[in-house]
Design a protein around this motif. Structure first.
Motif, PDB file in Angstrom:
ATOM      1  N   TYR A   1       6.131   7.682   1.254  1.00  0.00           N
ATOM      2  CA  TYR A   1       5.951   6.687   0.200  1.00  0.00           C
ATOM      3  C   TYR A   1       4.506   6.230   0.094  1.00  0.00           C
ATOM      4  O   TYR A   1       3.977   6.031  -1.007  1.00  0.00           O
ATOM      5  CB  TYR A   1       6.867   5.481   0.448  1.00  0.00           C
ATOM      6  CG  TYR A   1       8.189   5.592  -0.253  1.00  0.00           C
ATOM      7  CD1 TYR A   1       8.332   5.221  -1.584  1.00  0.00           C
ATOM      8  CD2 TYR A   1       9.305   6.081   0.414  1.00  0.00           C
ATOM      9  CE1 TYR A   1       9.546   5.318  -2.235  1.00  0.00           C
ATOM     10  CE2 TYR A   1      10.524   6.190  -0.232  1.00  0.00           C
ATOM     11  CZ  TYR A   1      10.650   5.800  -1.553  1.00  0.00           C
ATOM     12  OH  TYR A   1      11.841   5.913  -2.205  1.00  0.00           O
ATOM     13  N   GLN A   2       3.849   6.025   1.237  1.00  0.00           N
ATOM     14  CA  GLN A   2       2.496   5.496   1.233  1.00  0.00           C
ATOM     15  C   GLN A   2       1.561   6.365   0.403  1.00  0.00           C
ATOM     16  O   GLN A   2       0.734   5.848  -0.369  1.00  0.00           O
ATOM     17  CB  GLN A   2       1.974   5.358   2.665  1.00  0.00           C
ATOM     18  CG  GLN A   2       2.713   4.335   3.522  1.00  0.00           C
ATOM     19  CD  GLN A   2       3.857   4.937   4.330  1.00  0.00           C
ATOM     20  OE1 GLN A   2       4.715   5.614   3.763  1.00  0.00           O
ATOM     21  NE2 GLN A   2       3.877   4.692   5.630  1.00  0.00           N
ATOM     22  N   ARG A   3       1.652   7.689   0.550  1.00  0.00           N
ATOM     23  CA  ARG A   3       0.755   8.585  -0.185  1.00  0.00           C
ATOM     24  C   ARG A   3       0.899   8.393  -1.692  1.00  0.00           C
ATOM     25  O   ARG A   3      -0.097   8.309  -2.415  1.00  0.00           O
ATOM     26  CB  ARG A   3       1.063  10.045   0.166  1.00  0.00           C
ATOM     27  CG  ARG A   3       0.688  10.447   1.575  1.00  0.00           C
ATOM     28  CD  ARG A   3       0.675  11.960   1.716  1.00  0.00           C
ATOM     29  NE  ARG A   3       1.951  12.587   1.383  1.00  0.00           N
ATOM     30  CZ  ARG A   3       2.936  12.770   2.270  1.00  0.00           C
ATOM     31  NH1 ARG A   3       2.805  12.349   3.508  1.00  0.00           N
ATOM     32  NH2 ARG A   3       4.055  13.376   1.898  1.00  0.00           N
TER      33      ARG A   3
ATOM     34  N   VAL B   1       4.301  -1.851   5.905  1.00  0.00           N
ATOM     35  CA  VAL B   1       5.262  -1.031   6.633  1.00  0.00           C
ATOM     36  C   VAL B   1       5.717  -1.773   7.892  1.00  0.00           C
ATOM     37  O   VAL B   1       4.881  -2.307   8.631  1.00  0.00           O
ATOM     38  CB  VAL B   1       4.635   0.325   7.017  1.00  0.00           C
ATOM     39  CG1 VAL B   1       5.651   1.210   7.734  1.00  0.00           C
ATOM     40  CG2 VAL B   1       4.104   1.036   5.777  1.00  0.00           C
TER      41      VAL B   1
ATOM     42  N   LEU C   1       7.970  -1.503   2.498  1.00  0.00           N
ATOM     43  CA  LEU C   1       8.703  -0.241   2.577  1.00  0.00           C
ATOM     44  C   LEU C   1       9.768  -0.289   3.655  1.00  0.00           C
ATOM     45  O   LEU C   1       9.513  -0.737   4.775  1.00  0.00           O
ATOM     46  CB  LEU C   1       7.751   0.915   2.884  1.00  0.00           C
ATOM     47  CG  LEU C   1       6.628   1.169   1.876  1.00  0.00           C
ATOM     48  CD1 LEU C   1       5.750   2.312   2.354  1.00  0.00           C
ATOM     49  CD2 LEU C   1       7.188   1.472   0.495  1.00  0.00           C
TER      50      LEU C   1
ATOM     51  N   GLY D   1       4.372   8.915   6.120  1.00  0.00           N
ATOM     52  CA  GLY D   1       3.654   8.409   4.953  1.00  0.00           C
ATOM     53  C   GLY D   1       4.124   8.923   3.613  1.00  0.00           C
ATOM     54  O   GLY D   1       3.351   8.951   2.651  1.00  0.00           O
TER      55      GLY D   1
ATOM     56  N   GLU E   1      -0.007   4.484  -2.805  1.00  0.00           N
ATOM     57  CA  GLU E   1      -1.431   4.167  -2.727  1.00  0.00           C
ATOM     58  C   GLU E   1      -2.226   4.930  -3.779  1.00  0.00           C
ATOM     59  O   GLU E   1      -3.217   4.417  -4.314  1.00  0.00           O
ATOM     60  CB  GLU E   1      -1.944   4.446  -1.314  1.00  0.00           C
ATOM     61  CG  GLU E   1      -1.416   3.436  -0.299  1.00  0.00           C
ATOM     62  CD  GLU E   1      -1.639   3.834   1.140  1.00  0.00           C
ATOM     63  OE1 GLU E   1      -2.234   4.916   1.382  1.00  0.00           O
ATOM     64  OE2 GLU E   1      -1.224   3.063   2.044  1.00  0.00           O
TER      65      GLU E   1
ATOM     66  N   GLU F   1      -0.541  -1.454  -2.645  1.00  0.00           N
ATOM     67  CA  GLU F   1      -0.789  -1.674  -1.219  1.00  0.00           C
ATOM     68  C   GLU F   1       0.557  -1.655  -0.511  1.00  0.00           C
ATOM     69  O   GLU F   1       1.514  -2.291  -0.967  1.00  0.00           O
ATOM     70  CB  GLU F   1      -1.480  -3.019  -0.990  1.00  0.00           C
ATOM     71  CG  GLU F   1      -1.740  -3.346   0.465  1.00  0.00           C
ATOM     72  CD  GLU F   1      -2.357  -4.715   0.676  1.00  0.00           C
ATOM     73  OE1 GLU F   1      -2.417  -5.152   1.850  1.00  0.00           O
ATOM     74  OE2 GLU F   1      -2.744  -5.359  -0.323  1.00  0.00           O
ATOM     75  N   CYS F   2       0.649  -0.930   0.596  1.00  0.00           N
ATOM     76  CA  CYS F   2       1.926  -0.761   1.289  1.00  0.00           C
ATOM     77  C   CYS F   2       1.987  -1.609   2.547  1.00  0.00           C
ATOM     78  O   CYS F   2       1.023  -1.679   3.325  1.00  0.00           O
ATOM     79  CB  CYS F   2       2.139   0.705   1.660  1.00  0.00           C
ATOM     80  SG  CYS F   2       2.245   1.806   0.231  1.00  0.00           S
TER      81      CYS F   2
END
Length: 247
Positions: free
Chosen positions: A141-143, A154, A129, A139, A146, A151-152
């Motif tokens: 994008y992470q939310r 960063v 990311l 977060g 995932e 899997e992110c």
């Protein structure tokens, strides 16, 4: 009216930053499967750079941009828009409040990026990311990624400041030549950590990494400007399947 059909406008809430808003309009036209002018998507671009900085609002107690963004969406609504696109990733931290303030459907840029990853053949995997400090720290994008099984990866805070924000600031300052090197370095670092693809998760970053240079980076990139443009095109063609007219 919640359909986006022939004769209706796509409303674009731009200005965040202004070059990203203009680039979105350009890429929308470039990606539309059209043979003549009349087959393109009717579009209203409000490219208003007076909207307060989104990262500063979240990270440093700066002026709240939400009232300005809502006013912009309502301006587009009054002007005849039937669908809204916001080519700014960090603005989507206020997505729920924006959608609550308008009767119009609003495309979600992160959902568009996830659709683009699937289009690129990545229904799962390790995704690097890039974005503003606020987008990454909070977060955004992470939310979403995932929740879809990705899997992110960063960048750390120093890398975000040096490479992501360095590149973003260069674009905002109209220094495109200086923007490439820090962005490319961040992409290389994420690739070295095992990323299968990298998200250019700020709409300045696709301008920092020109399309012609991307193959040389050796990794799949998803471009949040192009992803949002594709989402708008798909929505238009789905709602107006007979919008294409003969030359």
């Amino acid at each position: 009216m919640n359909s986006f059909s022939q004769g209706c406008y796509l409303g674009v809430l731009g200005g965040m930053g202004p070059m990203a808003g203009a680039a979105f309009a350009l890429r929308l036209a470039a990606l539309t499967p059209a043979d003549v002018d009349q087959q393109h998507i009717p579009t209203l671009l409000r490219n208003d750079p007076r909207i307060p900085d989104r990262s500063s609002a979240y990270m440093a107690g700066g002026e709240n941009p939400l009232p300005h963004m809502v006013e912009g969406v309502r301006f587009l609504e009054r002007a005849g828009a039937q669908l809204i696109a916001i080519p700014c990733n960090t603005a989507h931290l206020w997505y729920d409040q924006i959608t609550a303030a308008t009767r119009l459907p609003v495309l979600h840029i992160i959902e568009a990026v996830i659709d683009d990853l699937r289009r690129l053949g990545l229904p799962k995997g390790r995704i690097g990311l890039m974005g503003t400090a606020a987008t990454l720290k909070l977060g955004l994008y992470q939310r979403h990624l995932e929740a879809q099984g990705y899997e992110c990866l960063v960048p750390d805070e120093d890398e975000v400041e040096r490479y992501c924000m360095g590149s973003i600031r260069a674009v905002k300052g109209n220094q495109l030549e200086q923007a490439y090197s820090p962005a490319a370095e961040c992409i290389a670092r994420l690739k070295a950590r095992g990323a299968d693809a990298v998200v250019l998760g700020c709409t300045e970053l696709p301008l920092a990494v020109p399309h012609a240079l991307r193959p040389g980076l050796g990794i799949t990139l998803t471009d949040s400007i192009d992803a949002l443009a594709r989402a708008a095109i798909d929505r238009y063609l789905a709602d107006a399947p007979h919008a294409r007219i003969a030359a």
